[in-house]
Design a protein around this motif. Structure first.
Motif, PDB file in Angstrom:
ATOM      1  N   VAL A  62      33.483   5.123  79.349  1.00 58.13           N
ATOM      2  CA  VAL A  62      33.222   6.494  79.789  1.00 58.13           C
ATOM      3  C   VAL A  62      34.375   7.435  79.408  1.00 58.13           C
ATOM      4  N   ARG A  63      34.047   8.662  79.094  1.00 57.70           N
ATOM      5  CA  ARG A  63      34.994   9.755  78.903  1.00 57.70           C
ATOM      6  C   ARG A  63      34.495  10.969  79.667  1.00 57.70           C
ATOM      7  N   TRP A  64      35.398  11.923  79.879  1.00 59.13           N
ATOM      8  CA  TRP A  64      35.029  13.136  80.580  1.00 59.13           C
ATOM      9  C   TRP A  64      35.295  14.318  79.663  1.00 59.13           C
ATOM     10  N   PRO A  73      40.350  10.467  78.635  1.00 56.51           N
ATOM     11  CA  PRO A  73      40.111   9.022  78.702  1.00 56.51           C
ATOM     12  C   PRO A  73      39.981   8.578  80.167  1.00 56.51           C
ATOM     13  N   PRO A  74      39.368   7.418  80.385  1.00 62.40           N
ATOM     14  CA  PRO A  74      39.103   6.972  81.767  1.00 62.40           C
ATOM     15  C   PRO A  74      40.357   6.847  82.621  1.00 62.40           C
ATOM     16  N   GLY A  75      41.481   6.535  82.007  1.00 65.41           N
ATOM     17  CA  GLY A  75      42.714   6.414  82.781  1.00 65.41           C
ATOM     18  C   GLY A  75      43.103   7.695  83.502  1.00 65.41           C
ATOM     19  N   TRP A  93      25.621   6.365  87.037  1.00 67.94           N
ATOM     20  CA  TRP A  93      25.338   7.277  85.918  1.00 67.94           C
ATOM     21  C   TRP A  93      25.543   6.561  84.592  1.00 67.94           C
ATOM     22  N   VAL A  94      26.655   5.832  84.490  1.00 63.04           N
ATOM     23  CA  VAL A  94      26.965   5.115  83.240  1.00 63.04           C
ATOM     24  C   VAL A  94      25.838   4.121  82.918  1.00 63.04           C
ATOM     25  N   LEU A  95      25.408   3.380  83.933  1.00 66.73           N
ATOM     26  CA  LEU A  95      24.337   2.393  83.727  1.00 66.73           C
ATOM     27  C   LEU A  95      23.058   3.052  83.220  1.00 66.73           C
ATOM     28  N   ASN A 117      31.056  -1.563  82.266  1.00 67.06           N
ATOM     29  CA  ASN A 117      32.124  -1.892  83.213  1.00 67.06           C
ATOM     30  C   ASN A 117      31.730  -1.490  84.623  1.00 67.06           C
ATOM     31  N   VAL A 118      31.998  -2.381  85.556  1.00 60.27           N
ATOM     32  CA  VAL A 118      31.615  -2.163  86.944  1.00 60.27           C
ATOM     33  C   VAL A 118      32.850  -2.334  87.829  1.00 60.27           C
ATOM     34  N   SER A 119      32.971  -1.455  88.794  1.00 63.86           N
ATOM     35  CA  SER A 119      34.108  -1.498  89.716  1.00 63.86           C
ATOM     36  C   SER A 119      33.858  -2.475  90.870  1.00 63.86           C
ATOM     37  N   ASP A 179      36.536  -9.436  83.031  1.00 60.31           N
ATOM     38  CA  ASP A 179      37.308  -8.567  82.144  1.00 60.31           C
ATOM     39  C   ASP A 179      38.806  -8.747  82.396  1.00 60.31           C
ATOM     40  N   ASP A 180      39.608  -8.433  81.388  1.00 65.54           N
ATOM     41  CA  ASP A 180      41.082  -8.449  81.517  1.00 65.54           C
ATOM     42  C   ASP A 180      41.577  -9.790  82.028  1.00 65.54           C
ATOM     43  N   PHE A 181      40.959 -10.870  81.594  1.00 66.94           N
ATOM     44  CA  PHE A 181      41.305 -12.170  82.172  1.00 66.94           C
ATOM     45  C   PHE A 181      42.750 -12.526  81.855  1.00 66.94           C
ATOM     46  N   ALA A 235      37.844 -12.068  72.791  1.00 70.32           N
ATOM     47  CA  ALA A 235      39.209 -11.546  72.733  1.00 70.32           C
ATOM     48  C   ALA A 235      39.159 -10.040  72.589  1.00 70.32           C
ATOM     49  N   GLU A 236      39.936  -9.324  73.398  1.00 72.35           N
ATOM     50  CA  GLU A 236      39.968  -7.869  73.249  1.00 72.35           C
ATOM     51  C   GLU A 236      41.278  -7.426  72.625  1.00 72.35           C
ATOM     52  N   GLY A 237      41.258  -6.240  72.041  1.00 70.44           N
ATOM     53  CA  GLY A 237      42.476  -5.682  71.457  1.00 70.44           C
ATOM     54  C   GLY A 237      42.861  -6.315  70.134  1.00 70.44           C
ATOM     55  N   VAL A 238      41.856  -6.733  69.360  1.00 66.25           N
ATOM     56  CA  VAL A 238      42.150  -7.320  68.044  1.00 66.25           C
ATOM     57  C   VAL A 238      42.411  -6.189  67.049  1.00 66.25           C
ATOM     58  N   GLU A 239      43.640  -6.133  66.550  1.00 67.64           N
ATOM     59  CA  GLU A 239      44.030  -5.026  65.681  1.00 67.64           C
ATOM     60  C   GLU A 239      44.371  -5.469  64.262  1.00 67.64           C
ATOM     61  N   GLN A 256      36.863  -8.003  69.833  1.00 69.98           N
ATOM     62  CA  GLN A 256      36.683  -6.573  69.980  1.00 69.98           C
ATOM     63  C   GLN A 256      38.048  -5.936  69.724  1.00 69.98           C
ATOM     64  N   GLY A 257      38.060  -4.812  69.073  1.00 70.81           N
ATOM     65  CA  GLY A 257      39.350  -4.153  68.858  1.00 70.81           C
ATOM     66  C   GLY A 257      39.290  -3.179  67.709  1.00 70.81           C
ATOM     67  N   TYR A 258      40.388  -2.450  67.554  1.00 67.79           N
ATOM     68  CA  TYR A 258      40.433  -1.393  66.560  1.00 67.79           C
ATOM     69  C   TYR A 258      40.187  -1.916  65.148  1.00 67.79           C
TER      70      TYR A 258
HETATM   71  P1  C2E Z   1      38.577  -2.184  79.325  1.00 62.95           P
HETATM   72  O1  C2E Z   1      37.235  -2.419  79.927  1.00 62.95           O
HETATM   73  O2  C2E Z   1      39.496  -3.345  79.243  1.00 62.95           O
HETATM   74  O3  C2E Z   1      38.277  -1.555  77.907  1.00 62.95           O
HETATM   75  C1  C2E Z   1      39.084  -1.751  76.777  1.00 62.95           C
HETATM   76  C2  C2E Z   1      40.045  -0.620  76.573  1.00 62.95           C
HETATM   77  O4  C2E Z   1      40.912  -0.928  75.482  1.00 62.95           O
HETATM   78  C3  C2E Z   1      39.367   0.697  76.185  1.00 62.95           C
HETATM   79  O5  C2E Z   1      40.174   1.776  76.651  1.00 62.95           O
HETATM   80  C4  C2E Z   1      39.407   0.635  74.660  1.00 62.95           C
HETATM   81  O6  C2E Z   1      39.338   1.903  74.053  1.00 62.95           O
HETATM   82  C5  C2E Z   1      40.753   0.007  74.442  1.00 62.95           C
HETATM   83  N1  C2E Z   1      40.803  -0.734  73.190  1.00 62.95           N
HETATM   84  C6  C2E Z   1      39.789  -1.319  72.521  1.00 62.95           C
HETATM   85  N2  C2E Z   1      40.229  -1.948  71.419  1.00 62.95           N
HETATM   86  C7  C2E Z   1      41.574  -1.777  71.383  1.00 62.95           C
HETATM   87  C8  C2E Z   1      42.603  -2.186  70.461  1.00 62.95           C
HETATM   88  O7  C2E Z   1      42.368  -2.859  69.468  1.00 62.95           O
HETATM   89  N3  C2E Z   1      43.887  -1.826  70.773  1.00 62.95           N
HETATM   90  C9  C2E Z   1      44.171  -1.085  71.876  1.00 62.95           C
HETATM   91  N4  C2E Z   1      45.451  -0.770  72.089  1.00 62.95           N
HETATM   92  N5  C2E Z   1      43.216  -0.685  72.767  1.00 62.95           N
HETATM   93  C10 C2E Z   1      41.936  -1.025  72.512  1.00 62.95           C
HETATM   94  P2  C2E Z   1      39.514   2.992  77.441  1.00 62.95           P
HETATM   95  O8  C2E Z   1      38.221   3.387  76.814  1.00 62.95           O
HETATM   96  O9  C2E Z   1      40.586   4.029  77.596  1.00 62.95           O
HETATM   97  O10 C2E Z   1      39.165   2.374  78.845  1.00 62.95           O
HETATM   98  C11 C2E Z   1      40.192   1.948  79.722  1.00 62.95           C
HETATM   99  C12 C2E Z   1      39.600   1.218  80.889  1.00 62.95           C
HETATM  100  O11 C2E Z   1      38.855   2.092  81.724  1.00 62.95           O
HETATM  101  C13 C2E Z   1      38.641   0.104  80.526  1.00 62.95           C
HETATM  102  O12 C2E Z   1      39.363  -1.025  80.131  1.00 62.95           O
HETATM  103  C14 C2E Z   1      37.889  -0.071  81.811  1.00 62.95           C
HETATM  104  O13 C2E Z   1      38.623  -0.880  82.707  1.00 62.95           O
HETATM  105  C15 C2E Z   1      37.855   1.329  82.342  1.00 62.95           C
HETATM  106  N6  C2E Z   1      36.531   1.927  82.055  1.00 62.95           N
HETATM  107  C16 C2E Z   1      36.100   2.536  80.934  1.00 62.95           C
HETATM  108  N7  C2E Z   1      34.827   2.951  81.071  1.00 62.95           N
HETATM  109  C17 C2E Z   1      34.438   2.583  82.322  1.00 62.95           C
HETATM  110  C18 C2E Z   1      33.220   2.742  83.081  1.00 62.95           C
HETATM  111  O14 C2E Z   1      32.202   3.261  82.616  1.00 62.95           O
HETATM  112  N8  C2E Z   1      33.224   2.259  84.363  1.00 62.95           N
HETATM  113  C19 C2E Z   1      34.330   1.639  84.885  1.00 62.95           C
HETATM  114  N9  C2E Z   1      34.247   1.174  86.146  1.00 62.95           N
HETATM  115  N10 C2E Z   1      35.461   1.468  84.200  1.00 62.95           N
HETATM  116  C20 C2E Z   1      35.529   1.935  82.932  1.00 62.95           C
END
Ligand code: C2E
Ligand code: CA
Ligand code: CA
Ligand code: CA
Length: 279
Positions: A62-64, A73-75, A93-95, A117-119, A179-181, A235-239, A256-258
């Motif tokens: 999600v973004r705003w 960004p979501p942060g 809403w996201v769903l 992503n779910v809280s 997530d984020d294991f 694996a997340e964050g594969v660059e 998953q990753g850039y």
């Molecule tokens: P997440 O679920 O762990 O999502 C992965 C985050 O890492 C995303 O940041 C994504 O843009 C970023 N990312 C992906 N690939 C790479 C990479 O290769 N390198 C780096 N450095 N980063 C990468 P984003 O979009 O800013 O989201 C941050 C967090 O916000 C998400 O982490 C998730 O926990 C939360 N989030 C995002 N959308 C939603 C949503 O719709 N609902 C909820 N509850 N949480 C959300």
């Protein structure tokens, strides 16, 4: 805005947290309007099947689109949403939006499963599974093509309700991803008995995995754990190509990753290169 689940109350700032109380209340008030005015937008990031290199799914992020501050960004707003309870209607809403988008890309011939992503807050709402079932029914989406990503920390938050909610979601046929294991404080026993279909290895471990023996040991054991539980390892964050090749050799299922694609508005997913944060 009063969420249907009834938890969208204004939180009185309790102190002891990082951040500025006044700013948080402003964000909460604005976020409530954002939900009413449809200012939130979804970006999607592809997931790749390591063995084939094909897209194996997409994650909604999600973004705003803030009227004055641009694309946030979501942060920037999720912490305030969590504290105020607005995260519950926000996730709903996201769903709804993501499942509607999935319908569109399915019509265009893309059979991608969707991850949302779910809280922890959502999982504490006892009728969340019924909500998910109703949205699936309304959009005609197949439950097995939806995965809900739950942070490892959320699994530990309130064992009883969360476990029951996850079990009911599993019974619907919806996938459950941890997530984020590796970054949370969950003991492994929290995983037992839950209908987990995927474990996502946090990018903190993935980033150095091509070089660092300790990261390698950790990632290898998480892959083994995932497979032992009958789940996929992602694996997340594969660059880099080096990391991707290491993961392939280690038997990681998805990545998953850039390297494969940045989050982007959905029409851009199919065609790389993707844009967010690039250059
Ligand atoms: P997440 O679920 O762990 O999502 C992965 C985050 O890492 C995303 O940041 C994504 O843009 C970023 N990312 C992906 N690939 C790479 C990479 O290769 N390198 C780096 N450095 N980063 C990468 P984003 O979009 O800013 O989201 C941050 C967090 O916000 C998400 O982490 C998730 O926990 C939360 N989030 C995002 N959308 C939603 C949503 O719709 N609902 C909820 N509850 N949480 C959300
Ligand atoms: Ca996620
Ligand atoms: Ca993650
Ligand atoms: Ca994360």
């Amino acid at each position: 805005y009063q969420g249907k689940r009834g938890t969208a109350n204004v939180v009185v700032y309790a102190g002891g947290e990082t951040g500025h109380p006044h700013q948080w209340l402003v964000v909460q008030a604005e976020l409530r309007h954002a939900l009413e005015r449809d200012e939130l937008v979804l970006f999607y990031q592809p997931k790749i099947a390591v063995a084939s290199g094909e897209i194996s799914g997409v994650e909604a992020l999600v973004r705003w689109q803030h009227p004055h501050r641009g694309l946030l960004p979501p942060g920037e707003f999720l912490p305030a949403a969590e504290h105020s309870g607005l995260i519950v209607p926000l996730t709903e809403w996201v769903l709804r939006r993501a499942l509607a988008d999935q319908t569109t890309w399915t019509e265009q011939g893309h059979d991608w499963p969707l991850s949302v992503n779910v809280s922890a807050r959502n999982l504490e709402v006892p009728d969340f599974p019924r909500y998910v079932r109703d949205v699936l029914a309304a959009t005609g989406a197949a439950p097995h093509r939806l995965t809900l990503e739950v942070t490892e920390t959320a699994l530990a938050s309130d064992k009883g309700t969360v476990a029951r909610t996850l079990t009911e979601l599993g019974e619907l046929g919806v996938g459950i991803s941890v997530d984020d294991f590796g970054t949370g404080y969950t003991s492994l026993s929290h995983l037992r008995g839950l209908p987990i279909t995927e474990i996502k290895i946090d990018r903190a471990f993935v980033a150095d995995v091509a070089r660092d023996p300790q990261s390698q040991a950790i990632v290898r054991s998480v892959i083994e754990l995932a497979h032992g539980l009958g789940s996929r390892a992602t694996a997340e964050g594969v660059e880099t190509v080096e990391v991707s090749e290491w993961l392939a050799a280690a038997g990681c299922d998805e990545a998953q990753g850039y390297l494969f694609g940045r989050p982007a508005p959905w029409p851009q997913i199919a065609g790389a290169p993707l844009s967010e944060g690039a250059g």
